[in-house]
Write a protein that holds these residues in place. Structure first.
Motif, PDB file in Angstrom:
ATOM      1  N   ILE A 208      74.660  -8.258  60.766  1.00 40.88           N
ATOM      2  CA  ILE A 208      75.394  -9.475  61.205  1.00 40.88           C
ATOM      3  C   ILE A 208      75.506 -10.412  60.044  1.00 40.88           C
ATOM      4  O   ILE A 208      74.658 -10.670  59.298  1.00 40.88           O
ATOM      5  CB  ILE A 208      74.447 -10.011  62.380  1.00 40.88           C
ATOM      6  CG1 ILE A 208      74.092  -9.258  63.280  1.00 40.88           C
ATOM      7  CG2 ILE A 208      74.817 -11.421  62.876  1.00 40.88           C
ATOM      8  CD1 ILE A 208      73.066  -9.582  64.517  1.00 40.88           C
TER       9      ILE A 208
ATOM     10  N   PRO B 291      76.165 -16.774  64.414  1.00 44.88           N
ATOM     11  CA  PRO B 291      77.119 -15.607  64.304  1.00 44.88           C
ATOM     12  C   PRO B 291      78.481 -16.367  64.158  1.00 44.88           C
ATOM     13  O   PRO B 291      78.868 -17.289  64.682  1.00 44.88           O
ATOM     14  CB  PRO B 291      77.060 -14.826  65.292  1.00 44.88           C
ATOM     15  CG  PRO B 291      75.819 -15.252  66.136  1.00 44.88           C
ATOM     16  CD  PRO B 291      75.458 -16.733  65.477  1.00 44.88           C
TER      17      PRO B 291
ATOM     18  N   SER C 227      80.700 -12.080  67.063  1.00 44.71           N
ATOM     19  CA  SER C 227      79.392 -11.860  67.360  1.00 44.71           C
ATOM     20  C   SER C 227      78.560 -11.658  65.899  1.00 44.71           C
ATOM     21  O   SER C 227      77.593 -11.595  65.738  1.00 44.71           O
ATOM     22  CB  SER C 227      79.104 -10.481  68.128  1.00 44.71           C
ATOM     23  OG  SER C 227      79.549  -9.484  67.291  1.00 44.71           O
TER      24      SER C 227
ATOM     25  N   GLU D  51      78.654  -9.028  64.278  1.00 42.84           N
ATOM     26  CA  GLU D  51      78.288  -7.906  63.821  1.00 42.84           C
ATOM     27  C   GLU D  51      79.302  -6.751  63.233  1.00 42.84           C
ATOM     28  O   GLU D  51      80.608  -6.738  63.723  1.00 42.84           O
ATOM     29  CB  GLU D  51      77.790  -7.072  65.317  1.00 42.84           C
ATOM     30  CG  GLU D  51      76.724  -7.732  65.943  1.00 42.84           C
ATOM     31  CD  GLU D  51      76.363  -7.203  67.383  1.00 42.84           C
ATOM     32  OE1 GLU D  51      76.675  -6.115  67.530  1.00 42.84           O
ATOM     33  OE2 GLU D  51      75.539  -7.896  68.069  1.00 42.84           O
TER      34      GLU D  51
END
Length: 145
Positions: free
Chosen positions: A35, A42, A70, A72
């Motif tokens: 992440i 984020p 996000s 990610e």
């Protein structure tokens, strides 16, 4: 002079040769996800670039990771193979994902809104590094604004 093998010996020899050659081309591989955050939050969309920094690997192929809001990501190497070869890397991170970098840059400029990802992180002197190990692993980046 010819060497004659019966079918079972020939099949065994071919199987051993294939196994040996297959083992030689296998290099240790890491499957990296993580992440990206800025000040603990984020961010995205964005792109990470892992560039090899081991002298023995030279200028080997880089690996990329794209992330949405996000934060990610998962790394992908040349040819679309998931992950990256084991080793040390310089890491660069910038705003924009695949196919959207120009659009995102234009939108940010039009709104006069700074990117949530500071541009200093897309330079070699940003000091971001990572070590990819064999197998699955998580590498997170918490950037400072």
């Amino acid at each position: 002079m010819a060497i004659v093998l019966n079918n079972s010996h020939g099949a065994l020899l071919i199987a051993l040769l294939a196994l040996a050659l297959g083992g030689c081309s296998q290099e240790p591989w890491g499957y990296v996800s993580g992440i990206v955050t800025v000040d603990g939050q984020p961010v995205g969309p964005g792109t990470l670039v892992f560039e090899p920094s081991d002298p023995e690997r030279g200028n080997g192929p880089s690996s990329l990771g794209y992330f949405d809001t996000s934060g990610e990501f998962s790394l992908v190497s040349a040819g679309g193979k998931k992950g990256a070869p084991v080793g040390n890397y310089r890491v660069k991170i910038m705003a924009g994902g695949p196919g959207s970098l120009a659009e995102e840059s234009a939108a940010i400029e039009a709104q006069k809104k700074p990117s949530p990802i500071p541009s200093k992180y897309f330079h070699h002197d940003a000091g971001l590094t990572a070590t990819v190990k064999d197998g699955e692993q998580e590498i997170n980046f918490d950037l400072e604004s």
